[in-house]
Design an enzyme around this catalytic site. Structure first.
Site, PDB file in Angstrom:
ATOM      1  N   HIS A 363      57.571  20.189  67.168  1.00 46.20           N
ATOM      2  CA  HIS A 363      57.117  20.102  65.785  1.00 46.20           C
ATOM      3  C   HIS A 363      57.807  18.979  65.033  1.00 46.20           C
ATOM      4  O   HIS A 363      57.179  18.219  64.292  1.00 46.20           O
ATOM      5  CB  HIS A 363      57.378  21.455  65.109  1.00 46.20           C
ATOM      6  CG  HIS A 363      56.600  21.637  63.863  1.00 46.20           C
ATOM      7  ND1 HIS A 363      57.187  21.762  62.644  1.00 46.20           N
ATOM      8  CD2 HIS A 363      55.268  21.661  63.657  1.00 46.20           C
ATOM      9  CE1 HIS A 363      56.247  21.888  61.731  1.00 46.20           C
ATOM     10  NE2 HIS A 363      55.073  21.838  62.321  1.00 46.20           N
ATOM     11  N   ARG A 470      48.977  21.230  57.667  1.00 48.62           N
ATOM     12  CA  ARG A 470      49.920  22.197  58.255  1.00 48.62           C
ATOM     13  C   ARG A 470      50.647  22.918  57.123  1.00 48.62           C
ATOM     14  O   ARG A 470      51.671  22.451  56.632  1.00 48.62           O
ATOM     15  CB  ARG A 470      50.940  21.464  59.146  1.00 48.62           C
ATOM     16  CG  ARG A 470      50.369  20.932  60.441  1.00 48.62           C
ATOM     17  CD  ARG A 470      51.482  20.411  61.335  1.00 48.62           C
ATOM     18  NE  ARG A 470      51.036  20.221  62.698  1.00 48.62           N
ATOM     19  CZ  ARG A 470      50.562  19.074  63.193  1.00 48.62           C
ATOM     20  NH1 ARG A 470      50.505  18.005  62.436  1.00 48.62           N
ATOM     21  NH2 ARG A 470      50.186  19.008  64.462  1.00 48.62           N
ATOM     22  N   ARG A 506      45.183  25.025  57.315  1.00 42.46           N
ATOM     23  CA  ARG A 506      45.473  26.027  58.342  1.00 42.46           C
ATOM     24  C   ARG A 506      46.352  27.104  57.723  1.00 42.46           C
ATOM     25  O   ARG A 506      47.287  26.800  56.981  1.00 42.46           O
ATOM     26  CB  ARG A 506      46.219  25.343  59.496  1.00 42.46           C
ATOM     27  CG  ARG A 506      46.664  26.310  60.547  1.00 42.46           C
ATOM     28  CD  ARG A 506      47.139  25.606  61.778  1.00 42.46           C
ATOM     29  NE  ARG A 506      48.446  24.985  61.583  1.00 42.46           N
ATOM     30  CZ  ARG A 506      49.037  24.236  62.520  1.00 42.46           C
ATOM     31  NH1 ARG A 506      48.421  24.003  63.664  1.00 42.46           N
ATOM     32  NH2 ARG A 506      50.213  23.723  62.307  1.00 42.46           N
ATOM     33  N   GLU A 605      43.561  26.860  71.062  1.00 43.19           N
ATOM     34  CA  GLU A 605      44.887  26.492  71.552  1.00 43.19           C
ATOM     35  C   GLU A 605      45.265  27.320  72.786  1.00 43.19           C
ATOM     36  O   GLU A 605      46.107  26.927  73.572  1.00 43.19           O
ATOM     37  CB  GLU A 605      45.936  26.726  70.453  1.00 43.19           C
ATOM     38  CG  GLU A 605      45.746  25.825  69.258  1.00 43.19           C
ATOM     39  CD  GLU A 605      46.691  26.145  68.129  1.00 43.19           C
ATOM     40  OE1 GLU A 605      47.615  25.358  67.881  1.00 43.19           O
ATOM     41  OE2 GLU A 605      46.498  27.203  67.479  1.00 43.19           O
ATOM     42  N   ASN A 628      47.693  20.091  71.277  1.00 43.40           N
ATOM     43  CA  ASN A 628      49.130  20.146  71.597  1.00 43.40           C
ATOM     44  C   ASN A 628      49.457  21.468  72.286  1.00 43.40           C
ATOM     45  O   ASN A 628      50.078  21.504  73.347  1.00 43.40           O
ATOM     46  CB  ASN A 628      49.982  20.026  70.333  1.00 43.40           C
ATOM     47  CG  ASN A 628      49.647  18.789  69.542  1.00 43.40           C
ATOM     48  OD1 ASN A 628      49.152  17.822  70.096  1.00 43.40           O
ATOM     49  ND2 ASN A 628      49.896  18.823  68.248  1.00 43.40           N
ATOM     50  N   ASP A 629      49.047  22.540  71.626  1.00 47.90           N
ATOM     51  CA  ASP A 629      49.317  23.838  72.241  1.00 47.90           C
ATOM     52  C   ASP A 629      48.398  24.089  73.430  1.00 47.90           C
ATOM     53  O   ASP A 629      48.815  24.684  74.419  1.00 47.90           O
ATOM     54  CB  ASP A 629      49.185  24.961  71.209  1.00 47.90           C
ATOM     55  CG  ASP A 629      50.475  25.121  70.412  1.00 47.90           C
ATOM     56  OD1 ASP A 629      51.538  25.174  71.054  1.00 47.90           O
ATOM     57  OD2 ASP A 629      50.425  25.155  69.180  1.00 47.90           O
ATOM     58  N   ARG A 639      56.068  22.619  75.500  1.00 52.49           N
ATOM     59  CA  ARG A 639      55.980  21.319  74.832  1.00 52.49           C
ATOM     60  C   ARG A 639      57.317  20.837  74.284  1.00 52.49           C
ATOM     61  O   ARG A 639      57.440  19.696  73.836  1.00 52.49           O
ATOM     62  CB  ARG A 639      54.899  21.362  73.721  1.00 52.49           C
ATOM     63  CG  ARG A 639      55.219  22.286  72.574  1.00 52.49           C
ATOM     64  CD  ARG A 639      53.991  22.533  71.700  1.00 52.49           C
ATOM     65  NE  ARG A 639      53.991  21.741  70.481  1.00 52.49           N
ATOM     66  CZ  ARG A 639      53.128  21.922  69.478  1.00 52.49           C
ATOM     67  NH1 ARG A 639      52.183  22.847  69.562  1.00 52.49           N
ATOM     68  NH2 ARG A 639      53.177  21.186  68.407  1.00 52.49           N
ATOM     69  N   CYS A 676      42.368  18.228  66.443  1.00 55.54           N
ATOM     70  CA  CYS A 676      43.438  17.835  65.521  1.00 55.54           C
ATOM     71  C   CYS A 676      44.791  17.725  66.230  1.00 55.54           C
ATOM     72  O   CYS A 676      45.818  17.581  65.587  1.00 55.54           O
ATOM     73  CB  CYS A 676      43.535  18.813  64.369  1.00 55.54           C
ATOM     74  SG  CYS A 676      43.849  20.506  64.892  1.00 55.54           S
TER      75      CYS A 676
HETATM   76  C1  PEP Z   1      48.088  21.799  68.128  1.00 60.38           C
HETATM   77  O1  PEP Z   1      48.645  22.732  68.708  1.00 60.38           O
HETATM   78  O2  PEP Z   1      47.440  20.905  68.703  1.00 60.38           O
HETATM   79  C2  PEP Z   1      48.176  21.684  66.668  1.00 60.38           C
HETATM   80  C3  PEP Z   1      47.477  20.799  66.015  1.00 60.38           C
HETATM   81  O3  PEP Z   1      49.054  22.507  66.058  1.00 60.38           O
HETATM   82  P1  PEP Z   1      50.653  22.259  65.993  1.00 60.38           P
HETATM   83  O4  PEP Z   1      50.971  20.974  66.668  1.00 60.38           O
HETATM   84  O5  PEP Z   1      51.020  22.271  64.559  1.00 60.38           O
HETATM   85  O6  PEP Z   1      51.146  23.458  66.740  1.00 60.38           O
HETATM   86 MG    MG Z   2      49.391  24.424  67.574  1.00 59.14          MG
END
Ligand code: PEP
Ligand code: MG
Length: 762
Positions: A363, A470, A506, A605, A628-629, A639, A676
């Site tokens: 993050h 976020r 979100r 995710e 990302n997740d 991650r 995203c």
């Molecule tokens: C993701 O998981 O791709 C996402 C956009 O959320 P975050 O990176 O804030 O977990």
């Molecule tokens: Mg995420």
């Protein structure tokens, strides 16, 4: 053997300092294996020599003196082969090397095992014996197991700068450290070491400016601790026997000028600040105590550590009263730089971030990327305590750090930074352009936001809306949950800034690697635990306040979309949608604000949502892929874990194929789909996503112009052909290479690997 192994690991782990841990290790291994000599050699990366760091059986003066390259001696052989070397008659081996400093007699049996961490050799653990014999299989297995356990301790010690070989090299030459790109870019500045309070191990050395002031701080801290101990002694008068209370006298004597107090003052006079001097003195005592056999004296170890922590607390309290000075071009350095630590720093002065832990999509890295601050994470071997105020170059494209750079390197990087500024200036032309391919396909580009600072940058770059706000970021900047009105005002700013363009907010996505200081969640496996929608559905009071604040904030603007994070099942969506409907009904009844039902989206995710995507899409107005997740869960790669960072790739065929499947399914049921995650902000993957037919791509403002430039120069037809081609590949590296080849042919390689040319000459 297992019991012995467990005991040794425990002893090593509980040793107060790194050196003490090594000393305990050689002592215990020698005893456990019944050998005459046990040694630990560790790699000094600067000189590329394996240095004898701890030993039992040789002349003591040889420690820190005896060293060899990978091409020398049996130890070097073991390191270069990266496998155990087990010899019955070592002296007759052609690689045997005699070091007079060791006072070594003729030891016949030799067993060396490499200490490996993340595929790299950190050192070698050796036992030797006079007897002419080969070590048995069980003994070899024992040493290999022990060395594997030790590798974590060594890597961690290097992080904390506890290895003298590392520390002593500081003044002499440029030191290079390798990590992972968190946010790309290049910067040059001075290190500001950030460390958590009450952690003596992480206190950095810092050159003292005014010795008298530091001495006065120490004096005050000693007095306060003395008063505390006396008060404790008095309070215990009725409870403890006089002989038990004698301990307090011991404490008071330890604080005297001829004990700890005096030793710390000496270190201050030698130039370290009070907290650094305290760490040095306590470290030294811990090492000495660890070597003592007398259990009573070993007990005193915890007393010294306790006093050290009490003094540190006092010194840090005094320090907190003054505000810390950040120089211009500060590079934040720490073992674990969190999002909150970054956001609390004066951002106008921060030009880089270096964190020993973390990975590309942690993050903090994402927030740094949004802020455009070059960031390197997962620099496992950084000697943090010795870095405060050191000059540093952060090459976040290569994930590399240079400490005390040479004049030539500095000049080279100054030129690179200038070229980089020109590249950015060259992108200015894309601020006013629409993202339309040369063959006429428009691709809406949105931004990911969280801070107000993102808004100005996003608008300046012509974002077509917010694809991901976020909402946890403003929560992180506070000391408690913000109230409904407070939240309404924060959200209103975002919604107003972009109206009439859509803003996708979100709902609170905490848990996993996103902690709120005032809502700690402690779990063994946080990534698979209580996070995102799971928390907010368990706490409807938090969810409802947030949704009401969002709805109120959108009053009269009607550009709000609500996005639900970390969804796993359809019922979570049904429950969350019901709560949103309830909030709308309540507010309509209250009549203070005019509210309408926003569009509601679901994030993809969790892998389960790919398989059930059509079911989920029926309950939502739109889908947004959080790559990302999704990448983390699809590949089962944390991650945040630098150890497995090489496996984390959005070019992985499984990720690309899954994402394309989702797009097809969502469109089949007549809904829209955006993305995203950070994948959308990489011009290389962005053109693949464009070819998949996403309705919008959302990324950090820092990447917006690069992606727009790529889209303006890649015909859709060509992108589709590329996508078809790469989806047939079975490995991420092949896909990446094909994309880079395409970008090179289109003259766009600078967008994915900027300054590549220039840097390879640096
Ligand atoms: C993701 O998981 O791709 C996402 C956009 O959320 P975050 O990176 O804030 O977990
Ligand atoms: Mg995420």
């Amino acid at each position: 053997m297992l019991e012995t192994l467990r005991r040794i690991v425990l002893e090593v782990d509980s040793a107060p300092t790194f050196q003490a841990a090594l000393d305990v290790l050689v002592h215990s291994v020698r005893e456990a294996t019944g050998t005459e000599v046990c040694s630990v050699y560790l790699l000094d990366e600067r000189t590329e020599r394996l240095v004898l760091m701890a030993n039992e059986g040789f002349n003591h003066d040889s420690i820190g003196v005896v060293s060899m390259t990978f091409d020398e001696g049996l130890v070097g052989l073991c390191a270069s082969r990266e496998e155990p070397i087990n010899l019955q008659d070592a002296a007759s081996h052609p690689r045997y090397l005699y070091f007079p400093e060791t006072g070594e007699e003729r030891y016949n049996a030799f067993l060396g095992v490499p200490i490996m961490h993340r595929r790299k050799v950190l050192g070698v653990l050796v036992v030797q014996q006079r007897d002419n014999r080969r070590f048995g299989e069980g003994e070899v297995a024992f040493m290999v197991t022990l060395s594997a356990q030790l590798s974590g301790v060594v890597a961690h010690a290097k992080v904390l700068g506890q290895m003298e070989v590392v520390r002593s090299s500081r003044a002499t030459a440029t030191q290079t450290y390798q990590g992972i790109t968190g946010a790309s870019g290049v910067t040059l500045g001075r290190a500001v070491v950030l460390y958590p309070p009450a952690d003596l191990e992480q206190v950095p050395d810092r050159a003292v400016e005014d010795i008298d002031t530091e001495l006065a701080l120490l004096k005050k801290a000693l007095e306060s601790v003395r008063e505390d101990v006396e008060a404790l002694d008095e309070r215990m008068a009725d409870t403890l026997m006089p002989e038990e209370r004698a301990l307090f006298d011991v404490y008071l004597r330890m604080l005297d000028d001829n004990a700890l107090g005096g030793e710390i003052a000496e270190r201050i006079e030698a130039g370290n600040w009070a907290q650094g001097a305290l760490r040095e003195v306590i470290d030294e005592h811990m090492q000495n105590f660890a070597l003592m056999d007398d259990p009573y004296l070993r007990e005193r170890m915890s007393d010294v550590r306790d006093l050290g922590l009490r003094l540190l607390a006092q010194l840090q309290e005094q320090e907190a009263e003054e505000t810390r000075e950040f120089p211009e071009n500060s590079i934040l350095v720490g073992e674990d730089i969190s999002t909150a630590m970054l956001l609390e720093a004066p951002l106008d002065k921060v030009c880089g971030v270096v964190s020993a832990t973390g990975a590309a999509n942690s993050h903090m890295a994402i927030v740094a990327r949004a802020l455009g601050i070059p960031t390197v994470v997962g620099v496992g071997d950084l000697p943090i305590t010795s870095l405060d105020d050191a000059e540093m170059i952060v090459d976040a494209y290569l994930g590399r750090i240079y400490v005390q750079p040479s004049r030539v390197l500095r000049k080279r990087y100054q030129a690179i930074i200038k070229e980089e500024q020109q590249l950015v200036a060259g992108l200015d032309a894309y601020k006013q352009r629409e993202a339309v391919t040369p063959d006429g396909h428009a691709v809406p580009l949105c931004v990911n936001t969280g801070l107000m600072a993102d808004v100005a940058r996003a608008k300046d770059r012509g974002a077509e809306g917010v694809g991901l706000y976020r909402s946890e970021i403003p929560f992180m900047l506070r000391e408690r949950f913000p109230g409904e009105e407070e939240q309404r005002q924060i959200y209103r700013q975002q919604l107003e800034a972009f109206a009439p363009r859509p803003v996708t907010m979100r709902t609170l996505d905490i848990g996993g690697d996103k902690d709120l200081p005032y809502f700690p969640i402690s779990e063994d496996n946080p990534a698979l635990g209580w996070r995102g929608i799971r928390i907010t559905l368990d706490h409807p009071e938090i969810f409802m306040v947030q949704v009401r604040a969002m709805l109120k904030a959108a009053s009269g603007l009607d550009n709000l979309q609500i996005l639900l994070p970390m969804v796993t099942t359809v019922s979570e969506v049904i429950d969350a949608v019901a709560l949103i409907h309830r909030a709308v009904a309540e507010l309509q009844e209250e009549k203070e604000y005019e509210v309408t039902l926003p569009r509601i989206g679901v994030m993809v995710e969790v892998p389960a949502t790919i398989i059930q995507i059509a079911d989920l899409a029926k309950h939502a107005d739109f889908i947004s892929i959080g790559s990302n997740d999704l990448t983390q869960y699809l590949l089962a790669v944390d991650r945040n874990n630098p150890r497995v960072a090489d496996l984390y790739s959005s070019y992985h065929p499984a990720v690309l194929r899954a994402v394309r499947y989702v797009v097809g399914e969502v469109h089949r049921v007549g809904k829209t789909v955006s993305i995203c995650g950070e994948m959308a902000g990489d011009p290389g993957t962005a053109i693949l996503l464009m070819a998949m037919g996403f309705d919008a791509l959302s990324m950090s403002a820092s990447n917006l112009l690069k992606v727009r430039k790529a889209i303006c120069h890649v015909p859709m037809q060509r992108a589709r052909e590329l996508l078809d081609r790469v989806l047939a590949f079975d490995r991420p590296e092949l896909i990446r290479a094909a994309v880079e080849q395409e970008m090179t042919e289109l003259g766009l390689i600078d967008l994915v690997r900027p300054q590549n040319q220039a840097r390879s000459q640096a």
